[in-house]
Design an enzyme around this catalytic site. Structure first.
Site, PDB file in Angstrom:
ATOM      1  N   THR A 132       0.527  -0.895   0.125  1.00 53.67           N
ATOM      2  CA  THR A 132      -0.012  -0.328   0.026  1.00 53.67           C
ATOM      3  C   THR A 132       0.882   1.392  -0.219  1.00 53.67           C
ATOM      4  O   THR A 132       1.855   1.333   0.408  1.00 53.67           O
ATOM      5  CB  THR A 132      -1.293  -0.094   1.166  1.00 53.67           C
ATOM      6  OG1 THR A 132      -1.142   1.285   1.532  1.00 53.67           O
ATOM      7  CG2 THR A 132      -0.468  -0.322   2.175  1.00 53.67           C
ATOM      8  N   GLU A 134       0.142   3.328   1.636  1.00 49.90           N
ATOM      9  CA  GLU A 134       0.177   4.232   2.978  1.00 49.90           C
ATOM     10  C   GLU A 134       1.932   4.075   3.672  1.00 49.90           C
ATOM     11  O   GLU A 134       2.646   4.423   4.914  1.00 49.90           O
ATOM     12  CB  GLU A 134      -0.733   3.210   3.827  1.00 49.90           C
ATOM     13  CG  GLU A 134      -2.019   4.402   4.092  1.00 49.90           C
ATOM     14  CD  GLU A 134      -2.117   4.735   4.437  1.00 49.90           C
ATOM     15  OE1 GLU A 134      -1.557   5.206   5.621  1.00 49.90           O
ATOM     16  OE2 GLU A 134      -2.844   6.648   3.847  1.00 49.90           O
ATOM     17  N   TYR A 156      -1.758   0.115  10.950  1.00 44.16           N
ATOM     18  CA  TYR A 156      -1.402  -0.272   9.792  1.00 44.16           C
ATOM     19  C   TYR A 156      -1.246   0.105   9.063  1.00 44.16           C
ATOM     20  O   TYR A 156      -0.598  -1.381   8.174  1.00 44.16           O
ATOM     21  CB  TYR A 156      -3.376   0.488   9.422  1.00 44.16           C
ATOM     22  CG  TYR A 156      -3.425  -0.218   7.618  1.00 44.16           C
ATOM     23  CD1 TYR A 156      -3.789  -1.573   7.365  1.00 44.16           C
ATOM     24  CD2 TYR A 156      -3.382   0.273   6.801  1.00 44.16           C
ATOM     25  CE1 TYR A 156      -4.143  -1.716   5.824  1.00 44.16           C
ATOM     26  CE2 TYR A 156      -2.652   0.362   4.815  1.00 44.16           C
ATOM     27  CZ  TYR A 156      -3.450  -0.870   4.509  1.00 44.16           C
ATOM     28  OH  TYR A 156      -4.049  -1.038   3.498  1.00 44.16           O
ATOM     29  N   LYS A 160       1.411  -3.202   7.366  1.00 47.72           N
ATOM     30  CA  LYS A 160       1.933  -3.980   5.625  1.00 47.72           C
ATOM     31  C   LYS A 160       3.246  -3.866   5.387  1.00 47.72           C
ATOM     32  O   LYS A 160       3.623  -4.241   5.073  1.00 47.72           O
ATOM     33  CB  LYS A 160       0.809  -2.741   4.878  1.00 47.72           C
ATOM     34  CG  LYS A 160      -0.749  -2.834   4.687  1.00 47.72           C
ATOM     35  CD  LYS A 160      -0.718  -4.387   4.175  1.00 47.72           C
ATOM     36  CE  LYS A 160      -1.952  -4.500   4.077  1.00 47.72           C
ATOM     37  NZ  LYS A 160      -2.399  -5.593   3.120  1.00 47.72           N
TER      38      LYS A 160
HETATM   39  P1  NDP Z   1     -11.522  -4.692   1.669  1.00 49.94           P
HETATM   40  O1  NDP Z   1     -11.571  -4.128   3.526  1.00 49.94           O
HETATM   41  O2  NDP Z   1     -12.768  -4.160   0.915  1.00 49.94           O
HETATM   42  O3  NDP Z   1     -11.343  -5.374   2.499  1.00 49.94           O
HETATM   43  C1  NDP Z   1     -10.421  -6.291   3.251  1.00 49.94           C
HETATM   44  C2  NDP Z   1     -10.718  -8.244   3.096  1.00 49.94           C
HETATM   45  O4  NDP Z   1     -10.612  -8.897   3.866  1.00 49.94           O
HETATM   46  C3  NDP Z   1     -12.580  -8.954   3.423  1.00 49.94           C
HETATM   47  O5  NDP Z   1     -12.363 -10.056   1.993  1.00 49.94           O
HETATM   48  C4  NDP Z   1     -12.486  -8.886   4.912  1.00 49.94           C
HETATM   49  O6  NDP Z   1     -13.541 -10.120   4.847  1.00 49.94           O
HETATM   50  C5  NDP Z   1     -11.127  -9.731   4.285  1.00 49.94           C
HETATM   51  N1  NDP Z   1     -10.674 -10.060   6.276  1.00 49.94           N
HETATM   52  C6  NDP Z   1      -9.921  -9.239   7.169  1.00 49.94           C
HETATM   53  N2  NDP Z   1     -10.204  -9.740   8.464  1.00 49.94           N
HETATM   54  C7  NDP Z   1      -9.499 -10.987   7.428  1.00 49.94           C
HETATM   55  C8  NDP Z   1      -9.532 -11.707   8.188  1.00 49.94           C
HETATM   56  N3  NDP Z   1      -8.963 -11.550   9.795  1.00 49.94           N
HETATM   57  N4  NDP Z   1      -9.294 -13.052   8.039  1.00 49.94           N
HETATM   58  C9  NDP Z   1      -9.659 -13.201   6.098  1.00 49.94           C
HETATM   59  N5  NDP Z   1      -9.913 -12.188   5.864  1.00 49.94           N
HETATM   60  C10 NDP Z   1     -10.074 -11.040   6.081  1.00 49.94           C
HETATM   61  O7  NDP Z   1      -9.915  -3.979   1.831  1.00 49.94           O
HETATM   62  P2  NDP Z   1      -9.841  -3.696  -0.310  1.00 49.94           P
HETATM   63  O8  NDP Z   1     -10.730  -4.987  -0.734  1.00 49.94           O
HETATM   64  O9  NDP Z   1      -9.862  -1.758  -0.941  1.00 49.94           O
HETATM   65  O10 NDP Z   1      -8.346  -3.955  -0.027  1.00 49.94           O
HETATM   66  C11 NDP Z   1      -7.518  -5.384  -0.332  1.00 49.94           C
HETATM   67  C12 NDP Z   1      -6.411  -5.485   0.307  1.00 49.94           C
HETATM   68  O11 NDP Z   1      -5.808  -4.394  -0.745  1.00 49.94           O
HETATM   69  C13 NDP Z   1      -5.950  -4.960   1.519  1.00 49.94           C
HETATM   70  O12 NDP Z   1      -5.410  -5.803   2.041  1.00 49.94           O
HETATM   71  C14 NDP Z   1      -5.419  -3.240   1.471  1.00 49.94           C
HETATM   72  O13 NDP Z   1      -5.346  -2.927   2.725  1.00 49.94           O
HETATM   73  C15 NDP Z   1      -5.333  -3.744   0.980  1.00 49.94           C
HETATM   74  N6  NDP Z   1      -4.624  -2.154  -0.187  1.00 49.94           N
HETATM   75  C16 NDP Z   1      -5.793  -1.592  -0.138  1.00 49.94           C
HETATM   76  C17 NDP Z   1      -6.357  -0.295  -1.344  1.00 49.94           C
HETATM   77  C18 NDP Z   1      -7.373   0.710  -1.645  1.00 49.94           C
HETATM   78  O14 NDP Z   1      -6.850   1.685  -1.870  1.00 49.94           O
HETATM   79  N7  NDP Z   1      -8.376  -0.186  -1.708  1.00 49.94           N
HETATM   80  C19 NDP Z   1      -4.714   0.512  -1.029  1.00 49.94           C
HETATM   81  C20 NDP Z   1      -4.035  -0.496  -1.299  1.00 49.94           C
HETATM   82  C21 NDP Z   1      -4.009  -1.416  -0.679  1.00 49.94           C
HETATM   83  P3  NDP Z   1     -15.017  -9.562   5.269  1.00 49.94           P
HETATM   84  O15 NDP Z   1     -15.551  -9.536   3.622  1.00 49.94           O
HETATM   85  O16 NDP Z   1     -15.837 -10.622   6.180  1.00 49.94           O
HETATM   86  O17 NDP Z   1     -14.732  -8.504   6.144  1.00 49.94           O
HETATM   87  P1  GDR Z   2      -7.061   5.708   3.379  1.00 52.00           P
HETATM   88  O1  GDR Z   2      -8.417   6.068   2.897  1.00 52.00           O
HETATM   89  O2  GDR Z   2      -6.894   5.718   5.017  1.00 52.00           O
HETATM   90  O3  GDR Z   2      -5.784   6.686   2.926  1.00 52.00           O
HETATM   91  O4  GDR Z   2      -7.447   4.237   3.557  1.00 52.00           O
HETATM   92  P2  GDR Z   2      -9.465   7.110   3.523  1.00 52.00           P
HETATM   93  O5  GDR Z   2     -10.070   6.260   2.380  1.00 52.00           O
HETATM   94  O6  GDR Z   2     -10.064   6.348   5.104  1.00 52.00           O
HETATM   95  O7  GDR Z   2      -8.721   8.021   3.769  1.00 52.00           O
HETATM   96  C1  GDR Z   2      -8.346   9.065   2.770  1.00 52.00           C
HETATM   97  C2  GDR Z   2      -7.974  10.509   3.951  1.00 52.00           C
HETATM   98  O8  GDR Z   2      -9.653  10.932   3.856  1.00 52.00           O
HETATM   99  C3  GDR Z   2      -9.095  11.534   5.385  1.00 52.00           C
HETATM  100  N1  GDR Z   2     -10.472  11.562   5.372  1.00 52.00           N
HETATM  101  C4  GDR Z   2     -11.756  10.493   6.498  1.00 52.00           C
HETATM  102  N2  GDR Z   2     -11.728   9.639   5.971  1.00 52.00           N
HETATM  103  C5  GDR Z   2     -11.815   8.527   6.575  1.00 52.00           C
HETATM  104  N3  GDR Z   2     -11.946   7.126   6.258  1.00 52.00           N
HETATM  105  N4  GDR Z   2     -13.436   9.263   6.603  1.00 52.00           N
HETATM  106  C6  GDR Z   2     -14.235  10.295   7.326  1.00 52.00           C
HETATM  107  O9  GDR Z   2     -14.410  11.238   7.529  1.00 52.00           O
HETATM  108  C7  GDR Z   2     -12.327  11.439   6.558  1.00 52.00           C
HETATM  109  N5  GDR Z   2     -12.348  12.236   6.843  1.00 52.00           N
HETATM  110  C8  GDR Z   2     -11.175  12.799   5.417  1.00 52.00           C
HETATM  111  C9  GDR Z   2      -8.485  10.453   5.857  1.00 52.00           C
HETATM  112  O10 GDR Z   2      -7.833  10.829   7.005  1.00 52.00           O
HETATM  113  C10 GDR Z   2      -7.239   9.879   5.024  1.00 52.00           C
HETATM  114  O11 GDR Z   2      -6.621  11.224   5.066  1.00 52.00           O
HETATM  115  C11 GDR Z   2      -7.263   3.011   2.021  1.00 52.00           C
HETATM  116  C12 GDR Z   2      -7.406   2.277   2.129  1.00 52.00           C
HETATM  117  O12 GDR Z   2      -8.323   1.328   1.145  1.00 52.00           O
HETATM  118  C13 GDR Z   2      -6.305   1.171   2.543  1.00 52.00           C
HETATM  119  O13 GDR Z   2      -5.996  -0.228   3.155  1.00 52.00           O
HETATM  120  C14 GDR Z   2      -4.835   1.466   1.701  1.00 52.00           C
HETATM  121  O14 GDR Z   2      -4.249   0.770   2.459  1.00 52.00           O
HETATM  122  C15 GDR Z   2      -4.857   3.104   1.502  1.00 52.00           C
HETATM  123  O15 GDR Z   2      -6.337   3.707   0.942  1.00 52.00           O
HETATM  124  C16 GDR Z   2      -3.840   3.367  -0.172  1.00 52.00           C
END
Ligand code: NDP
Ligand code: GDR
Length: 372
Positions: A132, A134, A156, A160
């Site tokens: 990520t 992050e 987090y 990671k």
């Molecule tokens: P989501 O939160 O939508 O999905 C996470 C998934 O992980 C869900 O299927 C969840 O299951 C499962 N999960 C959570 N805890 C466990 C556990 N203990 N054991 C097994 N499975 C588990 O995330 P995204 O699809 O957005 O992201 C996918 C991956 O990519 C994650 O690892 C995230 O950290 C990473 N990532 C995401 C980014 C983004 O912008 N979306 C950017 C960079 C990295 P359940 O549905 O039951 O909760």
């Molecule tokens: P992020 O995504 O922390 O980048 O992680 P998120 O959408 O939660 O926050 C993005 C930015 O928005 C600001 N923010 C808020 N965020 C949330 N959730 N709720 C609010 O009300 C709000 N207001 C402002 C946050 O402070 C932050 O700066 C996501 C996840 O998908 C991670 O798993 C992944 O690794 C990174 O993106 C890349």
């Protein structure tokens, strides 16, 4: 037929990846968690009855905190490719559950890699780790690329970081084909409701339809490089199809603020906004409304306010990725801009809000989530 195993198959990325892999002809196995209610909504549309003669989508109960269960599933599936997408993926929540986040997001990766190694599959099974942006946290270089030093800013991100390095280590120590996709934020209509983009599109659609009055957000100044999840899962697969394993940054190379995303969402709903005040006093006031999408909104309404509850103990203020390596080595380019992504998310959330508004108008209860 090639066989893939996806952890996190019920999440946003898992749902797009499984669609993609099925279309490529894979047999796909996914690990889902036991929950007290159904948690497969994102993949229900491609569900295959296990009684079918040859289902190509097979789900297994499991959890990244349970190594015996991971070993059993990997042994049973003998996957050609593993996509480790499972994680406690919410940055703000990781400050509240740091130990659990470390267990799943750091040790979970180790458990899975060890399962592959212990079963002697290290030369058969290719491994993708969902790393990520992050990791860059307090950024050391703009834009961020594969060589930019890491500086994680949350439990987090620290978890990671472990997963990033243990993936590199298994590649170097055991010759595994294992790689990290360092993905910047990617969103879609399937994004979890508490991530900021979806919170904004869903919240403002609710307000437009008279289901809520005001949306409360945290840091409006945060800058992110937002892409579309569908574009990014294609890249996850591509990374496992190369001659040699490498790590790649996946991003659009464009940056926008949370405030921009609020303004775009309002525009999609026919609402013009004016931002007033500073810091925690900042609010978005409606200037004008046109069209039919927001019948419950009037000029002068305050529809967004700042709530410090959503500030993070340590914030990642700015992220901007440089996807040059992915473009040059893999021929990958994002196809959807952040503005187009926003329009798609608003269209999807507006439909849901309109349905709920109709139910409410006919005296039915509308589901309200306690989670924000
Ligand atoms: P989501 O939160 O939508 O999905 C996470 C998934 O992980 C869900 O299927 C969840 O299951 C499962 N999960 C959570 N805890 C466990 C556990 N203990 N054991 C097994 N499975 C588990 O995330 P995204 O699809 O957005 O992201 C996918 C991956 O990519 C994650 O690892 C995230 O950290 C990473 N990532 C995401 C980014 C983004 O912008 N979306 C950017 C960079 C990295 P359940 O549905 O039951 O909760
Ligand atoms: P992020 O995504 O922390 O980048 O992680 P998120 O959408 O939660 O926050 C993005 C930015 O928005 C600001 N923010 C808020 N965020 C949330 N959730 N709720 C609010 O009300 C709000 N207001 C402002 C946050 O402070 C932050 O700066 C996501 C996840 O998908 C991670 O798993 C992944 O690794 C990174 O993106 C890349």
């Amino acid at each position: 037929m090639r066989r893939a195993l996806i952890t996190g198959i019920t999440g946003q990325d898992g749902s797009y990846l499984v669609e993609f892999l099925l279309a490529q002809g894979y047999e796909v196995h996914g690990i889902k968690r036991r929950a007290s209610s159904f948690n497969t909504q994102r993949i229900d549309h491609i569900y295959q009855d296990p009684h079918d003669p040859q289902p190509r989508l097979i789900l297994h109960y499991g959890d990244l905190t349970d190594s015996s269960n991971l070993i059993r599933i990997v042994q049973q599936v003998q996957p050609d490719e593993i996509y480790n997408l499972g994680a406690q993926s919410h940055v703000a929540v990781s400050f509240e559950s740091p130990e659990y986040t470390a267990d799943v997001d750091a040790l979970g990766t180790l458990r899975l890699l060890e399962a592959v190694r212990l079963l002697g599959l290290q030369h058969k099974t290719r491994f993708y780790q969902a790393s990520t942006s992050e990791l860059y946290g307090l950024v050391q270089e703009v834009p961020q690329r594969e060589t930019t030093p890491f500086y994680p800013r949350s439990p987090y991100a620290v978890a990671k970081l472990y997963s990033y390095w243990i993936t590199v280590n298994y590649r170097e120590a055991y010759g595994m084909y294992a790689c990290n996709g360092i993905l910047f934020n990617h969103e879609s209509p399937r994004r979890g409701e508490t991530f900021v983009t979806r919170k904004i599109t869903r919240g403002l659609c609710h307000i437009a339809q008279g289901l809520e009055r005001c949306l409360y957000l945290g840091n409006l100044d945060a800058l992110r490089d937002w892409g579309h999840a569908r574009d990014y899962v294609r890249m996850q697969w591509l990374m496992l199809q190369q001659d040699a394993p490498e790590d790649f940054v996946i991003a659009t190379g464009q940056q926008h603020s949370v405030r921009d995303f609020v303004r775009w969402t309002a525009e999609e709903l026919g609402i013009t906004l004016r931002f007033e005040g500073q810091g925690v006093e900042e609010r978005a006031v409606v200037e004008a409304v046109r069209g039919e999408k927001a019948p419950h909104v009037r000029p002068g309404d305050v529809i967004v306010r700042v709530d410090p509850r959503y500030f993070r103990p340590a914030e990642v203020e700015t992220l901007l990725g440089d996807p040059t390596k992915a473009r040059e080595k893999l021929g990958w380019q994002p196809t959807i801009t952040a503005r187009e992504l926003c329009a798609e998310m608003v269209a999807a959330d507006l439909k849901i809000a309109q349905r709920h508004a109709l139910l409410k108008a006919h005296g039915h209860e509308v589901p309200v989530s306690a989670e924000r």
